[in-house]
Design a protein around this motif. Structure first.
Motif, mmCIF file in Angstrom:
data_model
loop_
_atom_site.group_PDB
_atom_site.id
_atom_site.type_symbol
_atom_site.label_atom_id
_atom_site.label_comp_id
_atom_site.label_asym_id
_atom_site.label_seq_id
_atom_site.Cartn_x
_atom_site.Cartn_y
_atom_site.Cartn_z
ATOM 1 N N GLU A 120 -24.632 9.574 60.144
ATOM 2 C CA GLU A 120 -23.656 9.521 59.320
ATOM 3 C C GLU A 120 -23.469 8.128 58.631
ATOM 4 O OE1 GLU A 120 -20.231 11.874 60.886
ATOM 5 O OE2 GLU A 120 -21.310 12.239 62.803
ATOM 6 N N ASP A 121 -24.030 7.120 59.163
ATOM 7 C CA ASP A 121 -23.867 5.841 58.612
ATOM 8 C C ASP A 121 -22.482 5.295 58.683
ATOM 9 O OD1 ASP A 121 -24.953 3.629 57.214
ATOM 10 O OD2 ASP A 121 -24.510 4.128 55.232
ATOM 11 N N ILE A 122 -22.063 5.614 59.785
ATOM 12 C CA ILE A 122 -20.635 5.228 60.244
ATOM 13 C C ILE A 122 -20.677 4.456 61.577
ATOM 14 C CG2 ILE A 122 -19.260 6.952 58.583
ATOM 15 C CD1 ILE A 122 -18.580 8.283 61.224
ATOM 16 N N TYR A 123 -19.412 3.613 61.754
ATOM 17 C CA TYR A 123 -19.484 3.163 63.221
ATOM 18 C C TYR A 123 -18.235 4.103 63.803
ATOM 19 C CZ TYR A 123 -22.090 -0.934 62.543
ATOM 20 O OH TYR A 123 -22.999 -1.820 62.447
ATOM 21 N N ILE A 124 -18.353 3.946 64.959
ATOM 22 C CA ILE A 124 -17.259 4.846 65.969
ATOM 23 C C ILE A 124 -16.757 4.058 67.074
ATOM 24 C CG2 ILE A 124 -16.886 6.946 67.484
ATOM 25 C CD1 ILE A 124 -19.346 8.083 65.943
ATOM 26 N N GLN A 125 -15.569 4.013 67.275
ATOM 27 C CA GLN A 125 -14.738 3.095 68.287
ATOM 28 C C GLN A 125 -13.801 3.948 68.774
ATOM 29 O OE1 GLN A 125 -12.260 -0.187 67.317
ATOM 30 N NE2 GLN A 125 -13.379 -1.542 69.004
#
Length: 261
Positions: free
Chosen positions: A118-123
């Protein structure tokens, strides 16, 4: 932007969940009768699907709060390998020192995880709750995290067949109209081998279970069976970008439900 417009904008952002990943702070039972150094497993996983596990980076914060005092647990962290059904992934083990009676609220701020698909970061900023002696000492107090879910039912003593409610906060303010993704640990990890156990339920046929927060940021879910239940508000945090890419800063909590016997 006023709070009503901000809530509408956030609800639109959350209308399409970015991911079904769930950060765990896991121990088999949150209730202790005697002092213990309780091992905790920190795993980034798809627990209801008993599916793919993701590599965790070193947590940026790992702590517990007891009667208002915050204690750093980072020195207890040890890298482990979690063995899922389909793959292995980097995870961590920590230790919670349980001595006095009362509530121990464990908080974890993991390093952002890059989701390449998804070309995102998850925190996923995660909380779990432990208790010694049955004495309530603050389980319903917020920790001042960027985003968090505050339980409105005692999270270490939920009855299967009853309901559980929580309030979603972002920067300390209630978030209206947010989607809360709900997850069950279908196959509990083995504390000795760090391997997944036998699955007790199958994945839901229509995907994620979802509740919506009301005007005060409160949601309610009927707990159908005993076990570990997780609740995640995707994208509810105030930070929206990391290293030039979109960041989904999520609030996660875990509770334990029991059958009446």
């Amino acid at each position: 932007m006023n709070r009503i417009l901000a809530s509408v904008a956030l609800a639109a952002t959350l209308a399409t969940p970015a991911t079904a990943h769930f950060q765990l702070i896991y121990a088999p039972d949150p209730n202790m009768a005697a002092p213990v150094d309780q091992p905790l497993k920190l795993i980034f996983w798809h627990p209801m699907e008993n599916g793919h596990a993701m590599d965790m980076g070193a947590p940026t914060e790992f702590f517990y709060v007891f009667k208002g005092d915050k204690v750093d647990l980072s020195p207890s962290l040890t890298p482990i390998t979690f063995k899922g059904t389909d793959n292995e992934a980097a995870a961590y083990e920590g230790v919670l020192p349980v001595k006095r009676n009362g509530d121990y609220i464990v908080g974890l701020v993991p390093a952002p995880y890059y989701e390449g698909s998804e070309d995102i970061y998850i925190q996923q900023i995660t909380k779990a709750f432990f208790n010694k002696g049955g004495l309530p000492t603050g389980w319903n107090e917020p920790l001042g995290l960027p985003t968090e879910i505050v339980p409105l039912n005692k999270p270490t003593n939920v009855i299967a067949g009853s309901t559980f409610s929580g309030q979603l906060l972002s920067d300390g303010q209630p978030v209206a109209g947010a989607e809360i993704e709900i997850e069950y640990i279908a196959a509990e990890p083995d504390m000795e081998t760090n391997a997944v156990g036998e699955a007790t339920v199958k994945p839901m046929p229509a995907g994620a279970i979802v509740a919506i927060t009301d005007a005060n940021g409160i949601f309610t879910f009927g707990i159908p069976r005993a076990g570990h239940w997780g609740f995640a508000a995707l994208g509810s945090g105030p930070v929206k970008e990391h290293e030039g890419k979109e960041l989904s800063q999520d609030a996660v909590i875990w509770i334990k439900a029991y059958d009446l016997k």
